[in-house]
Design a protein around this motif. Sequence first.
Motif, PDB file in Angstrom:
ATOM      1  N   ARG A 143       0.810  -1.212   0.000  1.00 58.93           N
ATOM      2  CA  ARG A 143       0.000   0.000   0.000  1.00 58.93           C
ATOM      3  C   ARG A 143       0.848   1.270   0.000  1.00 58.93           C
ATOM      4  O   ARG A 143       0.362   2.354   0.346  1.00 58.93           O
ATOM      5  CB  ARG A 143      -0.975  -0.023   1.175  1.00 58.93           C
ATOM      6  CG  ARG A 143      -1.944  -1.198   1.073  1.00 58.93           C
ATOM      7  CD  ARG A 143      -2.966  -1.226   2.180  1.00 58.93           C
ATOM      8  NE  ARG A 143      -4.111  -0.379   1.906  1.00 58.93           N
ATOM      9  CZ  ARG A 143      -5.138  -0.723   1.135  1.00 58.93           C
ATOM     10  NH1 ARG A 143      -5.136  -1.893   0.517  1.00 58.93           N
ATOM     11  NH2 ARG A 143      -6.148   0.103   0.965  1.00 58.93           N
ATOM     12  N   ASN A 145       2.578   3.623  -2.718  1.00 58.67           N
ATOM     13  CA  ASN A 145       2.555   3.872  -4.163  1.00 58.67           C
ATOM     14  C   ASN A 145       3.936   4.334  -4.617  1.00 58.67           C
ATOM     15  O   ASN A 145       4.376   5.438  -4.285  1.00 58.67           O
ATOM     16  CB  ASN A 145       1.503   4.934  -4.495  1.00 58.67           C
ATOM     17  CG  ASN A 145       1.186   4.981  -5.980  1.00 58.67           C
ATOM     18  OD1 ASN A 145       2.031   4.659  -6.816  1.00 58.67           O
ATOM     19  ND2 ASN A 145      -0.027   5.390  -6.322  1.00 58.67           N
ATOM     20  N   SER A 221      -5.768  -2.088  -7.617  1.00 59.92           N
ATOM     21  CA  SER A 221      -6.817  -2.358  -6.632  1.00 59.92           C
ATOM     22  C   SER A 221      -6.271  -2.436  -5.212  1.00 59.92           C
ATOM     23  O   SER A 221      -7.046  -2.413  -4.252  1.00 59.92           O
ATOM     24  CB  SER A 221      -7.543  -3.662  -6.971  1.00 59.92           C
ATOM     25  OG  SER A 221      -6.698  -4.777  -6.776  1.00 59.92           O
ATOM     26  N   SER A 222      -4.949  -2.519  -5.061  1.00 58.56           N
ATOM     27  CA  SER A 222      -4.348  -2.642  -3.725  1.00 58.56           C
ATOM     28  C   SER A 222      -3.405  -1.493  -3.398  1.00 58.56           C
ATOM     29  O   SER A 222      -2.781  -1.494  -2.334  1.00 58.56           O
ATOM     30  CB  SER A 222      -3.583  -3.969  -3.621  1.00 58.56           C
ATOM     31  OG  SER A 222      -2.586  -4.058  -4.627  1.00 58.56           O
ATOM     32  N   THR A 223      -3.316  -0.512  -4.295  1.00 61.36           N
ATOM     33  CA  THR A 223      -2.395   0.613  -4.113  1.00 61.36           C
ATOM     34  C   THR A 223      -3.179   1.916  -4.004  1.00 61.36           C
ATOM     35  O   THR A 223      -3.977   2.232  -4.892  1.00 61.36           O
ATOM     36  CB  THR A 223      -1.413   0.709  -5.295  1.00 61.36           C
ATOM     37  OG1 THR A 223      -0.729  -0.536  -5.440  1.00 61.36           O
ATOM     38  CG2 THR A 223      -0.411   1.833  -5.075  1.00 61.36           C
ATOM     39  N   PRO A 224      -2.966   2.691  -2.936  1.00 64.42           N
ATOM     40  CA  PRO A 224      -3.691   3.963  -2.797  1.00 64.42           C
ATOM     41  C   PRO A 224      -3.260   4.968  -3.865  1.00 64.42           C
ATOM     42  O   PRO A 224      -2.121   4.945  -4.346  1.00 64.42           O
ATOM     43  CB  PRO A 224      -3.295   4.450  -1.401  1.00 64.42           C
ATOM     44  CG  PRO A 224      -2.770   3.247  -0.692  1.00 64.42           C
ATOM     45  CD  PRO A 224      -2.149   2.385  -1.749  1.00 64.42           C
ATOM     46  N   ARG A 225      -4.206   5.822  -4.247  1.00 64.40           N
ATOM     47  CA  ARG A 225      -3.830   6.949  -5.094  1.00 64.40           C
ATOM     48  C   ARG A 225      -2.790   7.793  -4.364  1.00 64.40           C
ATOM     49  O   ARG A 225      -2.771   7.842  -3.134  1.00 64.40           O
ATOM     50  CB  ARG A 225      -5.051   7.817  -5.411  1.00 64.40           C
ATOM     51  CG  ARG A 225      -6.043   7.188  -6.370  1.00 64.40           C
ATOM     52  CD  ARG A 225      -7.139   8.194  -6.725  1.00 64.40           C
ATOM     53  NE  ARG A 225      -8.042   7.655  -7.734  1.00 64.40           N
ATOM     54  CZ  ARG A 225      -9.143   6.968  -7.458  1.00 64.40           C
ATOM     55  NH1 ARG A 225      -9.464   6.732  -6.197  1.00 64.40           N
ATOM     56  NH2 ARG A 225      -9.910   6.509  -8.430  1.00 64.40           N
ATOM     57  N   THR A 231      -7.498   2.868  -2.194  1.00 62.75           N
ATOM     58  CA  THR A 231      -6.896   2.480  -3.465  1.00 62.75           C
ATOM     59  C   THR A 231      -7.626   3.108  -4.648  1.00 62.75           C
ATOM     60  O   THR A 231      -8.685   3.723  -4.505  1.00 62.75           O
ATOM     61  CB  THR A 231      -6.912   0.948  -3.620  1.00 62.75           C
ATOM     62  OG1 THR A 231      -8.264   0.510  -3.826  1.00 62.75           O
ATOM     63  CG2 THR A 231      -6.349   0.267  -2.381  1.00 62.75           C
ATOM     64  N   TYR A 232      -7.054   2.902  -5.833  1.00 62.25           N
ATOM     65  CA  TYR A 232      -7.671   3.417  -7.058  1.00 62.25           C
ATOM     66  C   TYR A 232      -9.079   2.861  -7.253  1.00 62.25           C
ATOM     67  O   TYR A 232      -9.919   3.497  -7.891  1.00 62.25           O
ATOM     68  CB  TYR A 232      -6.814   3.049  -8.276  1.00 62.25           C
ATOM     69  CG  TYR A 232      -5.511   3.806  -8.374  1.00 62.25           C
ATOM     70  CD1 TYR A 232      -5.467   5.095  -8.894  1.00 62.25           C
ATOM     71  CD2 TYR A 232      -4.314   3.225  -7.957  1.00 62.25           C
ATOM     72  CE1 TYR A 232      -4.266   5.790  -9.005  1.00 62.25           C
ATOM     73  CE2 TYR A 232      -3.113   3.905  -8.056  1.00 62.25           C
ATOM     74  CZ  TYR A 232      -3.090   5.191  -8.580  1.00 62.25           C
ATOM     75  OH  TYR A 232      -1.898   5.875  -8.680  1.00 62.25           O
ATOM     76  N   ASN A 235     -10.735   0.536  -2.550  1.00 59.56           N
ATOM     77  CA  ASN A 235     -10.489  -0.629  -1.684  1.00 59.56           C
ATOM     78  C   ASN A 235     -11.200  -1.901  -2.138  1.00 59.56           C
ATOM     79  O   ASN A 235     -11.372  -2.832  -1.347  1.00 59.56           O
ATOM     80  CB  ASN A 235     -10.863  -0.336  -0.226  1.00 59.56           C
ATOM     81  CG  ASN A 235      -9.817   0.498   0.478  1.00 59.56           C
ATOM     82  OD1 ASN A 235      -8.804   0.877  -0.114  1.00 59.56           O
ATOM     83  ND2 ASN A 235     -10.053   0.803   1.740  1.00 59.56           N
ATOM     84  N   ASN A 244      -7.516  -4.609   1.863  1.00 52.91           N
ATOM     85  CA  ASN A 244      -8.732  -4.077   1.241  1.00 52.91           C
ATOM     86  C   ASN A 244      -9.954  -4.366   2.101  1.00 52.91           C
ATOM     87  O   ASN A 244     -10.395  -5.514   2.213  1.00 52.91           O
ATOM     88  CB  ASN A 244      -8.929  -4.688  -0.154  1.00 52.91           C
ATOM     89  CG  ASN A 244      -8.146  -3.961  -1.219  1.00 52.91           C
ATOM     90  OD1 ASN A 244      -7.409  -3.023  -0.932  1.00 52.91           O
ATOM     91  ND2 ASN A 244      -8.303  -4.386  -2.461  1.00 52.91           N
TER      92      ASN A 244
END
Length: 787
Positions: A143, A145, A221-225, A231-232, A235, A244
């Motif tokens: 998590r 980026n 889907s698992s990485t925050p903006r 996430t993008y 979550n 998530n």
Amino acid sequence: MEVNPSVRPSLRPERRTQNSFLKSILIFTILISFTVLLVGGYWIFKEMAPRPKEVRSESGKVLMTKETIIGGQAVFQKYGLMDYGTVLGHGSYMGPDYTAEALKIYTEGMQEYKAKELYNKPFSQLSKDEKTIIRDKVIKEMRKNRYNPVTDVLVLTDAQVYGLEKVRDYYRDVFTNGDGWGLKKGLIKESDMPKAHRAWVADSDQIQQIADFFFWTAWLSSTPRIGDHITYTNNWPYYEDAGNTMSFSAMWWSGASVTILILFVGIILFFFYRYQLSMQEAYKEGQFPVIDLRKQPLTSSQVKSGKYFAIVAVLFFVQSMFGALLAHYYVEPDSFFGIKWIHDLLPFNIAKGYHLQLAIFWIATSWLGMGIFIAPLVGGHEPKKQGLLVDILFWALVVLVGGSMIGQWLGVNGYLGNSWFLLGHQGWEYIELGRIWQIILVVGMLIWLFIVFRGIKSGLKRESDKGGLIHLLFYSAIAVPFFYIFAFFMKPDTNFTMADYWRWWIIHLWVEGIFEVFAVVVIGFLLVQMKLVTKSSTVRALYFQFTILLGSGVIGIGHHYYYNGSAEIWIALGAVFSALEVIPLTLLILEAYEQYKMMRDGGVNFPYKSTFWFLISTAIWNLVGAGVLGFLINLPAVSYFEHGQFLTPAHGHGAMMGVYGMFAIAVLLYSLRNIIKPEAWNDKWLKFACWMLNIGLAGMIAVTLLPIGILQIKEAFEHGYWASRSPAFLQQDLVQTLLTIRAVPDTIFLIGVIVIMVFSVKSLFHLRKPTHGEEEALPVVDLTKEE
């Protein structure tokens, strides 16, 4: 009195404006709604996950590029895999969700790497406390980026690289040896594309490209903006090992949307009853209009519309048979009652594409045929060469249906090479048509619009109010081809999130919105034309219905954008406005009761009883299928666990077949009732068909789709979303029993389909002869006159 001979009296009627307040509200609503939708689309474009120029390891090794990620998406589309499984929850439900599956493999790979790095043993052999430590480390590492927007480079840690390799190994095995469920061996072949200069697909290994595309969706889907805490995909999918879990906004806006819905139900019902915004009966008790079909005027183009309805019924039957085949594949995924060659010829993804496209074809063709039929009734005469244009359009539709189905089969099987996107399977669910076939479809709709315009042109000229009933009919007809244009905004290299934004413009706005508007206008026109309701009350009712329908439905498209990589604001917009979509659908049930009263008042001699049975069915399914089942899955908190599960096709079948299919049959029967000889009509068989279709449709939802959907969402809640979409879930004894029992309601439904098909085809042998020629005035109700 002296008259100036140089001044000629105007032959055109004086333009008068009526319902100006309602028109102003409608125009304002449309402008605001589409402004929000377009601004929200720009927001999606700015906030969607990047496809980096390069993805590198910490040592600087290039692992994948933007070209290979795009190539992987193209491979996914080229082989029609969106009609087998899903990506980011969008697609079909036989196969897995490739995003959730790849995320699980990627996460477990990182856990394995960290376990060996810290404890020098596999993750499965760690103690409970050690596993907790590893999980926390993996979540923290995932998590963060590491994408650099300046250099357009994404860096993966060594543990992430190990997870990527696990994803590649897994999909290498799946696409080489099959997935042990419904995906055949050796689906993706390098020989299906030229070695160089490939269209949309990169020159490297196709299986590795599609694996990298799936990994990219797992990463986003698992990485925050950057600068955000979710996430993008807000979550999604639910998977605690990847960190998530449901966001606060999903929970809050689920509750807020219900609260706002209750408020607006009260407000809209107040205005509805306070200002009498329903259609008012045009006849008094005991004075029901007498309709003598033998005296109804008939033109050549109207008679020729009969072959459209025969084709509609045949396509309906073929489409339903593909549906039965798909239902069987859930029980026996690699054959049809032991017959292997059927699966080899028509695997799930091809059969699913046909099932969806044929549904659109037969429903749309029925509506087009009805438009051709009513045009002379509106204009008051048959234009010259109208019948010739009707024949040209018919054969264009035949070429479109036959050519596109052949193209899809050739494309998915790899026979079209670089022409797969132009002539084959475009790869988007509901928009499977290759680009050439899409162009032919638009040309066909424009020909249809020209036919309708020629037919109603004189009526448009005579109608003094540009917002009158005939003009509303014409405006809604224009919208049919116009809104399909947005299907051309997607290409194989379009970011999946942005492509999905435009895709729902077709599925939600074109099919569920514009078709709904056209249907509402047509129902109003037919009731006025039969002298059952007053024109003035109908026009007012239409403006009111359009306002609440488009006011909620346009922005309500946002419930499709919750978890596909769109900005978080869409959770709020989609939740509130999709909840409000229930209101216009609920009001239609009141119309169903009014239609039932009209049919009852008409007595045994009322010639359109079968049409009204299906109109009433349409209204009921509007409430149950589109309204109730749609509302259930559109709540963000429910959608978070359910997105892409069996509750979605429960809503889809109830809305697509229950609403648009039933209405298509209603207009088919109305048109046929006027063009075939009265003695050849049989209301008993049609009533039987209506009951069979409704019982069968309700059965397949209540017996199979709904209970499996409930079990599936429970599985996702308890074990993670990936588990609910795995073949292991579908192979459970209880689920298999429910899938097997579905054969009973499916058979009941098919009986109704066969009755409709036989009746419609036989009608071609009992057509009335035209009573009026070209340019000859028809003795019909002049809808341009004031009441």
